[in-house]
Write a protein that holds these residues in place. Sequence first.
Motif, PDB file in Angstrom:
ATOM      1  N   LEU A  11      60.598  48.757  61.736  1.00  0.00           N
ATOM      2  CA  LEU A  11      61.670  49.740  61.605  1.00  0.00           C
ATOM      3  C   LEU A  11      61.181  50.984  60.863  1.00  0.00           C
ATOM      4  CD1 LEU A  11      64.634  50.541  61.955  1.00  0.00           C
ATOM      5  CD2 LEU A  11      65.101  49.357  59.807  1.00  0.00           C
ATOM      6  N   ALA A  12      60.400  50.782  59.805  1.00  0.00           N
ATOM      7  CA  ALA A  12      59.867  51.908  59.048  1.00  0.00           C
ATOM      8  C   ALA A  12      58.942  52.757  59.915  1.00  0.00           C
ATOM      9  CB  ALA A  12      59.128  51.410  57.808  1.00  0.00           C
ATOM     10  N   ILE A  13      58.110  52.131  60.726  1.00  0.00           N
ATOM     11  CA  ILE A  13      57.210  52.876  61.622  1.00  0.00           C
ATOM     12  C   ILE A  13      58.025  53.700  62.613  1.00  0.00           C
ATOM     13  CG2 ILE A  13      55.533  52.600  63.493  1.00  0.00           C
ATOM     14  CD1 ILE A  13      54.429  50.181  61.893  1.00  0.00           C
ATOM     15  N   MET A  14      59.070  53.106  63.169  1.00  0.00           N
ATOM     16  CA  MET A  14      59.904  53.838  64.132  1.00  0.00           C
ATOM     17  C   MET A  14      60.609  55.010  63.459  1.00  0.00           C
ATOM     18  SD  MET A  14      61.355  50.788  66.652  1.00  0.00           S
ATOM     19  CE  MET A  14      62.831  50.655  65.733  1.00  0.00           C
ATOM     20  N   LEU A  15      61.108  54.810  62.235  1.00  0.00           N
ATOM     21  CA  LEU A  15      61.784  55.901  61.528  1.00  0.00           C
ATOM     22  C   LEU A  15      60.830  57.045  61.208  1.00  0.00           C
ATOM     23  CD1 LEU A  15      64.114  53.952  59.095  1.00  0.00           C
ATOM     24  CD2 LEU A  15      64.803  55.386  61.019  1.00  0.00           C
ATOM     25  N   ALA A  17      58.142  57.867  62.897  1.00  0.00           N
ATOM     26  CA  ALA A  17      57.870  58.554  64.158  1.00  0.00           C
ATOM     27  C   ALA A  17      59.033  59.457  64.562  1.00  0.00           C
ATOM     28  CB  ALA A  17      57.587  57.526  65.253  1.00  0.00           C
ATOM     29  N   ILE A  18      60.249  58.970  64.434  1.00  0.00           N
ATOM     30  CA  ILE A  18      61.423  59.769  64.780  1.00  0.00           C
ATOM     31  C   ILE A  18      61.519  61.000  63.886  1.00  0.00           C
ATOM     32  CG2 ILE A  18      63.954  59.786  64.726  1.00  0.00           C
ATOM     33  CD1 ILE A  18      63.779  56.819  65.664  1.00  0.00           C
ATOM     34  N   MET A  19      61.276  60.824  62.587  1.00  0.00           N
ATOM     35  CA  MET A  19      61.362  61.958  61.663  1.00  0.00           C
ATOM     36  C   MET A  19      60.291  63.008  61.950  1.00  0.00           C
ATOM     37  SD  MET A  19      63.169  60.713  58.301  1.00  0.00           S
ATOM     38  CE  MET A  19      62.566  62.068  57.484  1.00  0.00           C
ATOM     39  N   LEU A  20      59.064  62.563  62.240  1.00  0.00           N
ATOM     40  CA  LEU A  20      58.001  63.519  62.532  1.00  0.00           C
ATOM     41  C   LEU A  20      58.310  64.314  63.796  1.00  0.00           C
ATOM     42  CD1 LEU A  20      54.788  61.502  61.640  1.00  0.00           C
ATOM     43  CD2 LEU A  20      55.646  63.560  60.516  1.00  0.00           C
ATOM     44  N   VAL A  21      58.765  63.625  64.831  1.00  0.00           N
ATOM     45  CA  VAL A  21      59.122  64.312  66.079  1.00  0.00           C
ATOM     46  C   VAL A  21      60.268  65.292  65.847  1.00  0.00           C
ATOM     47  CG1 VAL A  21      60.119  63.964  68.378  1.00  0.00           C
ATOM     48  CG2 VAL A  21      58.227  62.529  67.603  1.00  0.00           C
ATOM     49  N   ALA A  22      61.272  64.873  65.090  1.00  0.00           N
ATOM     50  CA  ALA A  22      62.415  65.750  64.818  1.00  0.00           C
ATOM     51  C   ALA A  22      61.995  66.989  64.032  1.00  0.00           C
ATOM     52  CB  ALA A  22      63.490  64.977  64.059  1.00  0.00           C
ATOM     53  N   MET A  23      61.128  66.810  63.039  1.00  0.00           N
ATOM     54  CA  MET A  23      60.705  67.964  62.232  1.00  0.00           C
ATOM     55  C   MET A  23      59.846  68.933  63.036  1.00  0.00           C
ATOM     56  SD  MET A  23      60.057  66.491  58.437  1.00  0.00           S
ATOM     57  CE  MET A  23      59.187  65.036  58.949  1.00  0.00           C
ATOM     58  N   GLY A  66      65.475  45.039  43.892  1.00  0.00           N
ATOM     59  CA  GLY A  66      64.235  44.648  44.562  1.00  0.00           C
ATOM     60  C   GLY A  66      64.379  44.512  46.063  1.00  0.00           C
ATOM     61  N   GLY A  67      65.430  43.851  46.495  1.00  0.00           N
ATOM     62  CA  GLY A  67      65.654  43.679  47.930  1.00  0.00           C
ATOM     63  C   GLY A  67      66.036  44.958  48.640  1.00  0.00           C
ATOM     64  N   VAL A  68      66.700  45.844  47.937  1.00  0.00           N
ATOM     65  CA  VAL A  68      67.142  47.101  48.547  1.00  0.00           C
ATOM     66  C   VAL A  68      66.002  48.111  48.608  1.00  0.00           C
ATOM     67  CG1 VAL A  68      68.738  49.037  48.296  1.00  0.00           C
ATOM     68  CG2 VAL A  68      69.525  46.734  47.829  1.00  0.00           C
ATOM     69  N   ILE A  69      65.130  48.108  47.610  1.00  0.00           N
ATOM     70  CA  ILE A  69      64.075  49.120  47.558  1.00  0.00           C
ATOM     71  C   ILE A  69      62.873  48.764  48.443  1.00  0.00           C
ATOM     72  CG2 ILE A  69      62.659  48.332  45.619  1.00  0.00           C
ATOM     73  CD1 ILE A  69      62.861  51.218  44.568  1.00  0.00           C
ATOM     74  N   ARG A  70      62.739  47.494  48.812  1.00  0.00           N
ATOM     75  CA  ARG A  70      61.590  47.072  49.625  1.00  0.00           C
ATOM     76  C   ARG A  70      61.438  47.878  50.913  1.00  0.00           C
ATOM     77  NH1 ARG A  70      62.258  41.401  50.439  1.00  0.00           N
ATOM     78  NH2 ARG A  70      61.626  41.261  48.270  1.00  0.00           N
ATOM     79  N   PRO A  71      62.488  48.083  51.724  1.00  0.00           N
ATOM     80  CA  PRO A  71      62.313  48.895  52.936  1.00  0.00           C
ATOM     81  C   PRO A  71      61.887  50.334  52.625  1.00  0.00           C
ATOM     82  CG  PRO A  71      64.377  47.700  53.031  1.00  0.00           C
ATOM     83  CD  PRO A  71      63.829  47.514  51.656  1.00  0.00           C
ATOM     84  N   HIS A  76      57.746  54.516  52.750  1.00  0.00           N
ATOM     85  CA  HIS A  76      56.919  55.476  52.024  1.00  0.00           C
ATOM     86  C   HIS A  76      55.436  55.237  52.301  1.00  0.00           C
ATOM     87  CE1 HIS A  76      55.901  58.337  48.912  1.00  0.00           C
ATOM     88  NE2 HIS A  76      55.097  57.441  48.371  1.00  0.00           N
ATOM     89  N   GLN A  77      54.999  53.999  52.297  1.00  0.00           N
ATOM     90  CA  GLN A  77      53.587  53.691  52.553  1.00  0.00           C
ATOM     91  C   GLN A  77      53.180  54.093  53.964  1.00  0.00           C
ATOM     92  OE1 GLN A  77      51.378  52.748  50.269  1.00  0.00           O
ATOM     93  NE2 GLN A  77      53.047  52.916  48.826  1.00  0.00           N
ATOM     94  N   ILE A  78      54.053  53.865  54.931  1.00  0.00           N
ATOM     95  CA  ILE A  78      53.755  54.259  56.307  1.00  0.00           C
ATOM     96  C   ILE A  78      53.733  55.771  56.430  1.00  0.00           C
ATOM     97  CG2 ILE A  78      54.603  54.164  58.679  1.00  0.00           C
ATOM     98  CD1 ILE A  78      55.529  51.263  57.954  1.00  0.00           C
ATOM     99  N   GLN A  79      54.629  56.473  55.719  1.00  0.00           N
ATOM    100  CA  GLN A  79      54.592  57.940  55.704  1.00  0.00           C
ATOM    101  C   GLN A  79      53.247  58.436  55.204  1.00  0.00           C
ATOM    102  OE1 GLN A  79      57.834  58.871  53.107  1.00  0.00           O
ATOM    103  NE2 GLN A  79      59.045  59.710  54.772  1.00  0.00           N
TER     104      GLN A  79
END
Length: 84
Positions: A11-15, A17-23, A66-71, A76-79
């Motif tokens: 999901l993070a990878i897809m987000l 990619a979507i953000m980069l394309v949108a920007m 902890g559970g909320v910040i993990r995604p 951030h790491q994928i960015q």
Amino acid sequence: MGVGVLSGMLLAIMLVAIMLVAMISGARRLGSEREDEIAIAFCGSNKSLAPGAPIIGALFPAAAVGGVIRPLVFFHQIQLAVSC
């Protein structure tokens, strides 16, 4: 690695990619030059962990942070990896 972790990473990878394309698309529609498009793509997508962590800490109880910040950390790491 559990299924939840892998699905969160996907999901993070897809987000990202979507953000980069949108920007980049938005920069082109606004008539930006190529150098500006590169700067927008590089700088615009790397603003998630620093402002997000304090907001999550304020909105959620300490036991749930902890559970909320993990995604957000995955995102951030994928960015960072994509922007390099």
